[in-house]
Design an enzyme around this catalytic site. Structure first.
Site, PDB file in Angstrom:
ATOM      1  N   ASP A 310     -12.435  -6.013  -6.375  1.00 54.62           N
ATOM      2  CA  ASP A 310     -12.151  -5.740  -7.784  1.00 54.62           C
ATOM      3  C   ASP A 310     -13.427  -5.494  -8.591  1.00 54.62           C
ATOM      4  O   ASP A 310     -14.514  -5.895  -8.186  1.00 54.62           O
ATOM      5  CB  ASP A 310     -11.398  -6.924  -8.404  1.00 54.62           C
ATOM      6  CG  ASP A 310     -12.164  -8.220  -8.249  1.00 54.62           C
ATOM      7  OD1 ASP A 310     -12.764  -8.435  -7.172  1.00 54.62           O
ATOM      8  OD2 ASP A 310     -12.192  -9.022  -9.203  1.00 54.62           O
ATOM      9  N   GLU A 311     -13.244  -4.824  -9.694  1.00 52.27           N
ATOM     10  CA  GLU A 311     -14.253  -4.711 -10.743  1.00 52.27           C
ATOM     11  C   GLU A 311     -15.623  -4.268 -10.244  1.00 52.27           C
ATOM     12  O   GLU A 311     -16.636  -4.874 -10.561  1.00 52.27           O
ATOM     13  CB  GLU A 311     -14.384  -6.061 -11.486  1.00 52.27           C
ATOM     14  CG  GLU A 311     -13.093  -6.476 -12.165  1.00 52.27           C
ATOM     15  CD  GLU A 311     -13.259  -7.690 -13.066  1.00 52.27           C
ATOM     16  OE1 GLU A 311     -12.725  -7.659 -14.193  1.00 52.27           O
ATOM     17  OE2 GLU A 311     -13.942  -8.662 -12.656  1.00 52.27           O
ATOM     18  N   VAL A 312     -15.643  -3.206  -9.471  1.00 49.27           N
ATOM     19  CA  VAL A 312     -16.929  -2.613  -9.083  1.00 49.27           C
ATOM     20  C   VAL A 312     -17.266  -1.582 -10.149  1.00 49.27           C
ATOM     21  O   VAL A 312     -16.572  -0.580 -10.274  1.00 49.27           O
ATOM     22  CB  VAL A 312     -16.809  -1.932  -7.703  1.00 49.27           C
ATOM     23  CG1 VAL A 312     -18.141  -1.296  -7.317  1.00 49.27           C
ATOM     24  CG2 VAL A 312     -16.335  -2.923  -6.668  1.00 49.27           C
TER      25      VAL A 312
END
Lengths: 662, 660
Positions: A310-312
């Site tokens: 997530d959330e790269v």
């Protein structure tokens, strides 16, 4: 059998009978009379295919003894016909608990005996919890009402995530929460073991991971094995998560060569999305991950392995020349495709070690094999999309405990509604269930139980019980009873409130502070992050950290206002109006409380306004326009956050004022 | 140094400005300002001759983090950067000794705190004092500037716990050791066997625990873990194996030890029973030689308690063999026979390198002077022992199961009453005292609530100077200590609400709590007299949940003394109106039905109190008929109902007195 089944009522009808069961069983028929529970209580086990049945029986006896205060010896009855509870289970379960393994059970209580039957030991583990919930004091002793329950879960994946990366959560805290999970029939513990702020597990192959990434706060592999065995005993699978390629700063403390930029790195102390990312272009990264995943795959027996994903934000990739060159060379359009490439490589490693990959919904990409599991967190849409594309999915969107929403809101989130509502039958079968998420920005060992309980029990009911079980009033009534029973398991969601208030009151009388705190609610995590003042080292010892996610007082008061129970309403309003004078010295004496003085003044004024409105209502008088305008302005202000706290009774006072104006 | 000492005030003067310390230190001098306690708190140990120092310092860090909610990193710093510098140059004895140095000096300035002691045990005590000094202020958590020079008045400050009558799991013992350390107690007396259970694994005589414990016993590994845990906290562990009486549980596995053939069952009731070891057989002493040898190797402490109390002699009287033995040896009575037995056992204890301790009954024997006598029925044996040159400790007056208030326990002093007339040399034989927690009516669930907080008051008696005895100050500090103990694990506060909830079922507990808050449990005699209790009787009623001493009743008594009419009225109104709310709950639950008359009485006490208050406020005198009616009622309301007593009755009586 058919004759019995004919008496089963629909769940909705039966809620009227109001047994304190949660999650509510699939089928239940109440009988006549009840079975007394006293010191002669004994269990007999027939079949006894594996140790978990005996262990569950031992826990049952210990909990029963705690719950009732009756000393019980714990020896099994030799003669089944003389046992109070006869447990029968003929087959052993899988050596490693499987997704979808049979959890059904049948519990029959007569005035003479209880019989608990299940095909699989997991069913016994579930049925034992149901039995414990049925025990209540009656007029002549503790009793279990006569009933027949035939029960099985609606979804096979009913999880709880705990984030131990942001704030360290010791193993004993994990264990008591596993006990809580078992009590409400959850079956997956998702262990978020690494993040920017900490790497929480010992790696023998890459020891700098925990040595430099954890400040000494990590689980040894022996502890992990112990937690896994503890979970298995309770019918709970343990799915580890190692978040990659983002959320990975703590890895880079010891192994900066895994990062996209050279480093050196520092553990992050604040709460946001950072740029740090593993380098997906180097073969050495995959060699490292092969070694690491190999080690962890051997430690964690479960078939599923969560890689985060997530959330790269891609900032480091954008700025890195060698990454950009790699994109061109491999004809990857953008960072999304680069991450997809990374995921495929990691998935291949997992497959090599016999694991199924799970990841957050960012990893959803039709290039991946169909055996992976998608965890939907940004919205329910990805769950439906995954199911359509042939992937299994788990819903977490709507089940984020750190958003500090009410149990009622979580309760009504259903994995098969919203975007999933018009999936085909086959697609629906890919929706495996859901997972409650307890992120750790504002959760410490001291208050994490309060973040999780009792609201998680409402989510557990959504995932276990038939979809038509959705009466909120009944849920809250039963939730309160479950919450109290969880006390006996060592969970601190109730007891920590008291001790945290004691800390704040520093020896002053607790009553007025509690009256005040009882109507307050904390805001969701995002609003606290926005204050910009929190780091990992900020003490979480203020009023906002002590108060439960949901104010029971405010909820009860709202009900009184709906019913216009005037004498009760008046008693509460008077209490609040007069409370500021009583609590003020305590607030002013403590550096931890002085910030809350304006809130206390507001509460006092809310009480006064409510009383004025009530007087008008009782006298059938209408307040003046000027009074109304003044109060509405005040209520507008009082409804907002102050010192990260909300006064939860404002909407009810608003209602009273509106009613007076009518 | 002399200059500082000049500022030390007498304890009495200082209690006025007191921090919440308990036990109160020998010397204390308050300074100006305070030291901030925040996330940068660090300890710098210097010297560090003993790992107990770092273990104690780490516990302090964890405790501060808990108490304040501030995350504090574990680990140590150099003295220039330490918030608290610890200096201790020598290691302690490898086995903690009676009378080993316990003194320490703690100096806190706004810049730094320094704790020094010549022995690690002093450091452990000083760390506890430091943690008691931490309080929230207007600007954060602080420790006030202070110089404390402290040492104990008595070297033997114990807590006795009976784990035989009701089994107490290891974690219960551990959390109470933490509580003991917090109030500087230094002897844990572990009552490991009695008629109702044999609670320790014996490898040499395995039928002792296998048949005598219902499976509830400590393994030897657990015992070693526990003695190490205690040593880390500056606490000695003295095991007791009660002989020759109170020994039924031994005979279940080894009936040949008894004076009558058996077979024997584990005793389930409470009282003094007939079975006693057979003092006439050599095989008894051979067995005990082996057993004491095994236990002497397991328990490192120099003392070994052999019990010796309450032998009724019935089995001896009825045994021809024993009677023959008595004639043969010229014993006139059972006392002389027991004295013989005691001497034989004492010789075995000596052989295995230990000093003998026993209950006061063992004074009957002519024993060597290195033994220790524990006075339990009265204070007199303490003085007698001291006169005869025996070391002794006081337990009479410190029996927690008698449910006396902290104020009563606090005033019992080993040097007063019969000991008052002793010479200084004789007084030196009095080593201190031991608080006794017998467990007929105590389970793991409520044992902490019987031990705490009252034990802290006795701990102060045994540690602090004799003239520290202001009861008001004691109660104020006791409450602070009680709250602090909450962070350490004792459940004396936290077990209360769950026990009330259990009784109330689904009903709200506020009305039940209002009643429970003003009742106190009966002591053990009236409960024994009911004749209905066995080891298996659930302890889940109001009497078991009620706290040993009602804080509400004590505070209400103070309001009545001050005639704070507003607050008196609000309490009385609450009590008067409570029954209407509580009655449906009482009616519903089998655990509460017996309490209906109590709730009615409380209702009437509230009503009478209000009437009395009205008379007082109007300056009227009540009619004689009213007075005599209330007097009759109060007599009845004073009595036990359902084994509890309403503790506000004396205050209501006072109010009525005042109307005259």
């Amino acid at each position: 059998m058919t004759k019995l089944l004919a008496f089963f009522l629909s769940p909705a009808l039966l809620l009227a009978a109001e047994l304190n069961l949660m999650p509510w069983p699939a089928k239940i028929a109440l009988g006549q009379g009840s079975l007394p529970i006293d010191h002669t209580f004994q269990v007999a086990i027939v079949g006894n295919p594996e140790a978990r049945v005996r262990a569950a029986t031992g826990r049952l006896i210990a909990h029963l003894s705690l719950q009732t205060g009756i000393p019980l010896a714990g020896e099994l009855a030799q003669d089944p016909s003389k046992a109070t509870l006869l447990i029968q289970c003929d087959h052993p379960g899988e050596p490693v608990q499987k997704l979808g393994e049979d959890e059904s059970y049948r519990l029959e209580v007569t005035e003479k005996q209880v019989r608990l039957n299940a095909e699989n030991p997991l069913g016994i583990v579930r049925g034992v919890e149901t039995f414990l919930q049925l025990i209540a004091p009656g007029q002549h002793g503790f009793v279990v009402p006569a009933a027949i329950i035939e029960d099985k879960p609606r979804f096979p994946w009913r999880g709880l995530l705990m984030d131990v990366g942001r704030h360290w959560i010791p193993a004993d805290v994990i264990k008591r929460n596993l006990d809580g999970m078992a009590a409400v029939k959850l079956n997956i513990f998702h262990w978020h073991l690494s993040d920017y702020q900490g790497f929480r597990i010992e790696s023998k192959r890459f020891p700098k991971l925990h040595e430099l990434g954890s400040e000494g706060l990590y689980y040894t592999q022996d502890q992990v094995r112990d937690v896994i065995a503890y979970a298995r005993d309770r019918g709970i699978r343990v799915v580890p998560e190692f978040d990659m390629p983002g959320h990975s700063t703590s890895w880079l403390m010891g192994y900066p060569e895994l990062g996209t930029v050279p480093g050196p790195y520092q553990l992050q102390r604040t709460w946001e999305v950072f740029d740090t990312t593993l380098d997906p272009t180097r073969e050495s990264t995959y060699e490292f991950l092969d070694g690491f995943i190999g080690e962890m795959a051997a430690l964690f027996p479960d078939e599923v392995f969560h890689i985060g994903g997530d959330e790269v934000n891609g900032e480091q990739w954008k700025k890195s020349e060698h990454i950009q060159a790699f994109l061109r060379e491999h004809h990857l359009k953008d960072n999304r495709e680069l991450q997809a490439y990374f995921n495929k490589r990691v998935q291949a490693i997992l497959k090599k070690y016999g694991k199924r990959m799970e990841g957050w919904d960012e990893i959803l990409n039709s290039d991946l094999p169909k055996d992976i599991v998608i965890q939907s967190w940004r919205g329910q849409e990805s769950l439906a999309e995954a199911a359509r594309l042939g992937y299994s999915g788990v819903l977490s969107s709507g089940y984020y405990l750190d958003h500090m929403r009410s149990a009622a809101i979580h309760y009504l989130v259903d994995p098969l509604e919203k975007e999933s509502a018009n999936l085909t039958g086959e697609q629906r079968s890919r929706v495996l269930g859901g997972e409650a998420c307890m992120w750790g920005e504002f959760a410490t060992a001291e208050n994490v139980d309060k973040g999780i309980w009792p609201r998680t029990a409402a989510i557990a009911e959504r995932l276990w019980s038939p979809p038509e079980v959705r009466d909120v009033a009944s849920m809250y009534r039963r939730l309160e009873m479950v919450s109290r029973k969880l006390d006996w398991l060592g969970l601190t969601h109730n007891s920590s409130y008291h001790t945290m208030l004691e800390r704040l009151a520093a020896g002053d009388r607790l009553g007025p502070l509690k009256t005040f705190a009882d109507v307050l609610e904390p805001p969701e995590m995002g609003l606290r992050v926005e204050t910009g003042k929190y780091t990992q080292q900020t003490p979480l010892n203020r009023l906002v950290d002590a108060v439960p996610a949901e104010s029971k007082t405010a909820r009860d008061f709202a009900t009184l206002v709906d019913k216009m129970d005037r004498s009760e309403i008046r008693a509460w309003l008077t209490l609040w109006r007069d409370n500021d004078a009583k609590v003020r010295p305590t607030l002013e004496n403590s550096f931890l409380l002085v910030e809350d003085v304006p809130l206390s003044e507001d509460l006092s004024r809310l009480g006064a306004i409510g009383l004025e409105a009530l007087n008008d209502i009782e006298r059938h008088e209408h307040p003046t326009a000027a009074w109304l305008a003044e109060q509405r302005t005040f209520l507008e202000k009082a409804g907002k956050l102050h010192q990260e706290l909300l006064i939860a009774i404002v909407p009810s006072i608003q209602k009273l004022v509106d009613r007076a104006a009518r | 140094m002399t200059r500082l000492l000049a500022f030390f005030l007498s304890p009495a003067v200082l209690l006025a400005a007191q921090p919440n310390l308990m036990p109160w230190p020998a010397k204390i001098s308050m300074g100006q300002g305070s030291l901030a306690i925040d996330g940068n708190f660090h300890i710098a140990p210097m010297g560090n001759p003993d790992q107990r120092l770092t273990a104690g310092a780490t516990r302090l860090i964890r405790r501060l983090a808990l108490q304040t909610g501030i995350p504090i990193a574990e680990g140590f710093r150099d003295p220039d950067h330490g918030t608290l510098v610890i200096r201790c140059d020598s290691a302690g004895d490898t086995i903690q000794k009676l009378g080993e140095e316990e003194s320490y000096r703690l100096e806190v300035t706004p810049q730094q705190a320094s704790l020094s002691a010549s022995n690690p045990i002093g450091i452990l005590h000083g760390l506890e004092t430091f943690s008691q000094l931490v309080e929230p202020s207007a600007n954060g958590f602080v420790v006030p500037a202070v110089v404390i020079e402290d040492k104990p008045r008595f070297p033997w400050r114990g807590l006795h716990l009976d784990v035989a009558r009701h089994w107490m799991p290891l974690e219960v013992v551990k959390r109470n050791l933490d509580g003991m350390a917090a109030v500087k107690l230094n002897v844990f007396h572990w009552h490991l066997s009695d008629d109702q259970g044999f609670r320790i694994e014996s490898k040499r005589f395995p039928k002792l625990h296998e048949l005598g414990s219902d499976g509830h016993y400590y393994t030897q590994d657990q015992v070693r873990g526990l003695t190490a845990y205690a040593r880390d906290r500056g606490i000695r562990v003295v095991p007791e194996f009660d002989m020759p009486g109170h020994a039924t549980s031994w005979f279940v596995g080894y009936p040949e030890l008894a004076s009558a053939p058996g077979p024997y069952q584990i005793e389930r009731k409470w009282g003094v029973f007939d079975p006693a070891m057979d003092p006439s057989r050599e095989s008894t002493y051979e067995f005990l030689d082996g057993f004491i040898g095994e236990m002497a190797a397991l328990f490192p402490d120099e003392f070994f308690h052999i019990g010796g109390d309450e032998v009724n002699g019935e089995q001896w009287k009825k045994s021809q063999r024993v009677q023959g033995f008595m004639r043969e040896h010229g014993f006139n009575d059972n006392h002389e026979l027991q004295a013989y037995f005691t001497k034989r056992i004492q010789a075995l204890v000596t052989k295995h390198g230990k000093r003998t301790e026993g209950w006061e009954e063992v004074l009957a024997a002519e024993l060597p002077k290195d033994i220790v006598i524990q006075a339990w029925q009265r204070q007199e044996p303490l003085a007698i022992a001291a006169r005869r040159g025996y070391a002794s400790i006081l337990s009479a007056g410190y029996y927690l199961d008698h449910m006396e208030p902290a104020s009563t326990l606090y005033q019992v002093d080993p040097f007063e009453k019969e000991s008052a007339g002793l010479t200084a040399e004789e007084k030196a034989h009095i080593l201190g005292g031991e608080i006794c927690m017998w467990t007929e009516y105590v389970s793991p669930e409520n044992v902490d609530s019987r031990i705490w907080p009252r034990t802290a008051a006795i701990a102060e008696r045994l540690w602090s100077q004799q003239e520290v005895k202001d009861v008001v100050s004691m109660y104020r500090r006791l409450e602070a200590v009680s709250r602090r103990l909450d962070w350490l694990g004792p459940t004396h506060l936290s077990s209360y609400l769950p026990m009330l909830r259990r009784m109330a079922g689904d009903d709200p507990i506020a009305p039940l709590k209002l009643l429970a808050d003003v009742v106190e449990p009966a002591d053990l005699d009236p409960r024994d007299e009911t004749g209905k209790y066995t080891q298996q009787t659930p302890l889940n009623r109001l009497v078991d949940a009620a706290r040993a001493e009602s804080t509400t009743a004590r505070q209400f008594a103070a309001l009545v003394d001050n005639m704070d009419r507003v607050r008196i009225r609000s309490w009385l109104t609450l009590w008067r109106d409570n029954d209407a709310q509580l009655e449906p709950t009482l009616r519903k639950s089998f655990l509460l039905a017996e309490d209906m008359p109590l709730s009615k009485d409380l209702n009437r006490l509230g009503a009478i109190g209000l009437e009395a208050l009205d008379f007082i406020e109007r300056g009227q005198h009540p009619p004689a008929a009213w007075l005599s009616e209330q007097k009759t009622f109060l007599e009845q309301a004073k009595k036990l109902h359902a084994e509890v007593r309403i503790a506000v009755v004396p205050s209501i009586e006072k109010l009525i007195e005042r109307t005259k």
